[in-house]
Design an enzyme around this catalytic site. Sequence first.
Site, PDB file in Angstrom:
ATOM      1  N   ASP A  85       0.315  -4.923 -10.367  1.00  0.00           N
ATOM      2  CA  ASP A  85       0.460  -3.871  -9.358  1.00  0.00           C
ATOM      3  C   ASP A  85      -0.338  -2.638  -9.771  1.00  0.00           C
ATOM      4  O   ASP A  85      -0.009  -1.987 -10.761  1.00  0.00           O
ATOM      5  CB  ASP A  85       1.952  -3.531  -9.209  1.00  0.00           C
ATOM      6  N   ASP A  86      -1.402  -2.358  -9.034  1.00  0.00           N
ATOM      7  CA  ASP A  86      -2.234  -1.168  -9.284  1.00  0.00           C
ATOM      8  C   ASP A  86      -3.148  -1.291 -10.506  1.00  0.00           C
ATOM      9  O   ASP A  86      -3.563  -0.274 -11.067  1.00  0.00           O
ATOM     10  CB  ASP A  86      -1.380   0.106  -9.491  1.00  0.00           C
ATOM     11  N   ASP A 113      -3.103  -6.099  -6.712  1.00  0.00           N
ATOM     12  CA  ASP A 113      -3.065  -5.822  -5.269  1.00  0.00           C
ATOM     13  C   ASP A 113      -4.018  -4.704  -4.866  1.00  0.00           C
ATOM     14  O   ASP A 113      -4.413  -4.598  -3.710  1.00  0.00           O
ATOM     15  CB  ASP A 113      -1.634  -5.521  -4.791  1.00  0.00           C
ATOM     16  N   CYS A 152      -0.639  -1.101  -1.836  1.00  0.00           N
ATOM     17  CA  CYS A 152       0.248  -2.237  -2.159  1.00  0.00           C
ATOM     18  C   CYS A 152       0.568  -3.139  -0.981  1.00  0.00           C
ATOM     19  O   CYS A 152       0.211  -4.310  -0.948  1.00  0.00           O
ATOM     20  CB  CYS A 152       1.566  -1.738  -2.753  1.00  0.00           C
TER      21      CYS A 152
HETATM   22 CA   LIG Z   1      -0.240  -1.713  -5.815  1.00  0.00          CA
END
Ligand SMILES: [Ca+2]
Length: 486
Positions: free
Chosen positions: A50-51, A307, A84
């Site tokens: 994530d990120d 993502d 996201c």
């Molecule tokens: Ca993200």
Amino acid sequence: MAARTIARIGRVLLLFAVCLGLGFFLPQGEKERGSTEAANRPNIIFVLTDDLDAASVSKVPALEEYMADQGTTFDNAFVTYPLCCPSRATILTGQYPHNHLVRGNAPPIGGYKTFRDLGRERSTLATWLDDAGYETALFGKYLNGYGKLGRHHVPAGWDEWYAPVGATQVNQNGKVVTYEADTYLDDALSGLAQDFVRRQERKDAPFFVYLSVHAPHAPATPALRYEDLYEHLRAPRTPSFDEADVSDKPGWIRGLSLDPAEEKRIDEFYRKRLATLAAVGEMIGGLLRTLEETGKLDNTYVVLTSDNGYHMGQHRLGLGKQTAYEEDIRVPLIIRGPGVPAGVSRDEMVLNNDFDPTFLDLAGVPPPDSVDGRSFASLLDKMRSNDPASRRTAFEVRNWGSQKDKTPYRAVTSVPPYQAVRTQRYLYVEYESKEHELYDLRKDPYELHNLYDSADRDLITELDGRLDELRDCAGQGCRAAENAPP
Ligand SMILES: [Ca+2]
Ligand SMILES: [Ca+2]
């Protein structure tokens, strides 16, 4: 004795199943389908961070050792909306956000609620692979806002489901399980995923694991054992860090400045992000060992991606995502598995739209017409050639609106809505404010010199035309619009 006999019978049955899968006993017409074929199809473990920005991966030794050294790295992997929920909706549908219509992290334009209310859960990568005979399992973050609305909900297509619905609460197959307060959730997910893989040992059906970890998303709290791992590192001072001259940039950038307190915050967050990834490396190592012990390693693809990317000080932006700049749209993508060349990198443009058709291709089933992306499975196999994946020369990037982040390392700047096209050479951005940006990435990889005002008008017309073709494209139309103009 009995166990050995059963094992022998099992082996004979397996051999029989393999022969069936290869079509030895079937007339031509019956070779296409049948559950026995499943025995030959590969397993897929999809690890979604994530990120995670593309540049950070090489700072994590375990990710290098288990993934980059053993697999193929895609140097030009991108997402079409670097945020996201829209990106995760793309991963589940194979569509551009202008088609799946999850256009933000929260309602009314986005979030889990929008995905659910539009009926998207009825037809996803999970339902397609499930229909194809795969054992499907999700571990980790699903879609933004799911925790509140979907507490006991398990979407269609998932045979097993472990999605966090609170800081230490996980919806496990419809039942909320509360973990100890000091549980490190990515470790808990890692254990659950390993357990799932171990339970596949005696099954003939192939499996698909969607393992969506929290790392390195804010607040980026590392596991205790990795807390001080990167004590002395600073965020990279690329030429675009605290960009010296932003007079070429649109108004929302021209008004920015990075003060020393913000730089300190960036460095601190950078170290914490990398430290959270150490546990991800450990998790992948554990999964690889489990695959080896269960005899599944040789028939399993492991995919590592994110993502969206992340910016940390570039162009005077503090911490955040959602812009069309390289830091945000680029994501890491490393794949290892059967026949995948080790330790090499490729430069074809690959998108988050492409995961679904690629995984379906590996599973031997055609993608639905609704899918905008294309399979890049041929790029994983040096024996296959003439691939459609390498014909993409452009894609759409789009942001519908700003979303305030409420986490401790929140983004301080709101990114205004824009539509953009990223070609192999240029980034061309058109803001709702009618401001524009144009960068020649071949000459200016750090996007320091906006050429919009000085560029040849024929070039602007060409890029405008490509953006026009992409902004409402669907399915095969997207693939045609992305290919080089005839
Ligand atoms: Ca993200
Ligand atoms: Ca500049």
